[in-house]
Design an enzyme around this catalytic site. Structure first.
Site, mmCIF file in Angstrom:
data_model
loop_
_atom_site.group_PDB
_atom_site.id
_atom_site.type_symbol
_atom_site.label_atom_id
_atom_site.label_comp_id
_atom_site.label_asym_id
_atom_site.label_seq_id
_atom_site.Cartn_x
_atom_site.Cartn_y
_atom_site.Cartn_z
ATOM 1 N N LYS A 122 0.838 -1.211 0.000
ATOM 2 C CA LYS A 122 0.000 0.000 0.000
ATOM 3 C C LYS A 122 0.872 1.260 0.000
ATOM 4 O O LYS A 122 0.605 2.215 -0.731
ATOM 5 C CB LYS A 122 -0.923 0.001 1.232
ATOM 6 C CG LYS A 122 -2.032 -1.035 1.142
ATOM 7 C CD LYS A 122 -2.860 -1.120 2.422
ATOM 8 C CE LYS A 122 -3.842 -2.285 2.345
ATOM 9 N NZ LYS A 122 -4.769 -2.368 3.462
ATOM 10 N N GLN A 162 -4.740 -1.667 9.604
ATOM 11 C CA GLN A 162 -4.603 -2.950 8.921
ATOM 12 C C GLN A 162 -5.198 -4.062 9.795
ATOM 13 O O GLN A 162 -4.923 -4.141 10.996
ATOM 14 C CB GLN A 162 -3.116 -3.230 8.632
ATOM 15 C CG GLN A 162 -2.869 -4.456 7.794
ATOM 16 C CD GLN A 162 -3.492 -4.368 6.399
ATOM 17 O OE1 GLN A 162 -3.578 -3.295 5.808
ATOM 18 N NE2 GLN A 162 -3.935 -5.494 5.872
ATOM 19 N N ASP A 201 -11.048 2.973 4.305
ATOM 20 C CA ASP A 201 -11.350 1.539 4.206
ATOM 21 C C ASP A 201 -12.860 1.287 4.170
ATOM 22 O O ASP A 201 -13.293 0.169 3.876
ATOM 23 C CB ASP A 201 -10.757 0.783 5.405
ATOM 24 C CG ASP A 201 -9.543 -0.058 5.034
ATOM 25 O OD1 ASP A 201 -9.415 -0.443 3.857
ATOM 26 O OD2 ASP A 201 -8.728 -0.336 5.935
#
Ligand SMILES: Nc1nc2c(c(=O)[nH]1)N[C@@H](CN(C=O)c1ccc(C(=O)N[C@@H](CCC(=O)O)C(=O)O)cc1)CN2
Ligand SMILES: [Mg+2]
Length: 299
Positions: free
Chosen positions: A53, A97, A120
């Site tokens: 990422k 994450q 997200d």
């Protein structure tokens, strides 16, 4: 003859436009789009995903910061970190994450992230928005699947879609996003009896169950589009999806490989959400208008 959808190529094809948009933000406000990535613990797969990422951010001019914490970090410390990032005007996106260690309250962590920075799409407001149509950010994997279908000119409206897997980050949002685009959607999960009786009806079959070779050729309708979201690491270190690629290729019209299918699109949708967040912040700053979305967790 089946067509293998090259997610890597599609994802790369979206990057030049993201780079242009990122540069436009940087010119107009004097700072590039900013993403904060929070990584807790030492899960090797998570470390790889985070590294990918960060690298992808660099390629499109997003300034990223990785905040690493030991497995032992307390809930309160994590929440405080998020509050600081919410208040930081240089940060347009915050992601934590997953998975997190078991002692961390995942619900509290996800709800602590400002809705406007929830790139997200895991905050309850954004999850609920998938039902009402008010979502600000869509979760990256299902968003990537939609983009992939659109890029391949695969119709969604009126199609029979079967989603295998009912996780919060893939299966459930996937079903809602496809339903919003006019598909007739069935969701199958670990308790579904006789999975094949459902999968055989699918014009579009999306599989996100985390079980290698769960879907074999005889479970798939001739001509179906098969999207494999599974990522399973085998004992030899290789990665495989949830679909028996060779067997299903004999029946499907299109299929995504693993690796190189949905995964790269997931990362690209994170870039898309982060740049969209920066554009929204800039537009709002310049209009001096009242916020069009709730101001959860803002300083
Ligand atoms: N905060 C989040 N955590 C997790 C998410 C997420 O979207 N947000 N999804 C997964 C992991 N994930 C991203 O974080 C992810 C997994 C895999 C890939 C990918 O590109 N896979 C490659 C293969 C990579 C490899 O070789 O290891 C591929 O399919 O081609 C991207 C993102 C759980 N956690
Ligand atoms: Mg927990």
């Amino acid at each position: 003859m089946v067509k293998v959808i090259d997610g890597r190529r599609l994802a790369e094809g979206l990057r030049p436009n993201l780079l242009r948009r990122g540069q436009a933000v940087a010119e107009r406000r004097g700072a590039p789009p900013g993403l904060a990535v929070i990584l807790v613990g030492n899960d090797p797969a998570s470390a790889v995903y985070v590294r990918n990422k960060i690298r992808a951010c660099e390629a499109v001019g997003i300034r990223s910061a990785c905040l690493r914490f030991p497995e032992s970090i307390g809930n309160a410390d994590l929440l405080e970190t998020i509050a600081n990032l919410n208040a930081d005007p240089g940060i347009d996106g915050i992601l934590v994450q997953l998975p997190l260690p078991a002692h961390i309250r995942l619900d509290q962590v996800l709800e602590a992230i400002s809705v406007q920075k929830d790139v997200d799409g895991f905050h309850l407001y954004n999850v609920g928005g998938l039902v009402t149509g008010n979502t600000i950010f869509s979760p990256c994997t299902p968003y990537g699947v939609v983009k992939l279908l659109e890029s391949e000119n695969i119709p969604i409206e009126g199609q029979n879609v079967v989603v295998v897997g009912a996780s919060n980050i893939v299966g459930k949002p996937m079903a809602l996003m496809l339903m919003a685009r006019g598909a007739t959607v069935a969701i199958c999960h670990a308790k579904t009896r006789d999975l094949a009786q459902f999968t055989i009806l699918a014009d579009i079959l999306v599989v996100a169950a985390g079980v290698p070779n769960l879907i074999i050729g005889q479970m798939v309708k001739t001509g179906a589009v098969v999207i494999d979201v599974g990522i399973n690491r085998l004992a030899d270190g290789c990665i495989t999806g949830d679909v028996d690629f060779n067997g299903v290729s004999a029946k499907a019209s299109r299929i995504t490989p693993v690796p190189g299918g949905v995964g790269p699109m997931t990362v690209t949708m994170l870039l898309e959400n982060t740049i969209a967040s920066a554009e929204r912040a800039l537009a709002h700053q310049q209009s001096h208008a009242a916020p069009d979305i709730p101001q959860f967790q803002r300083a």
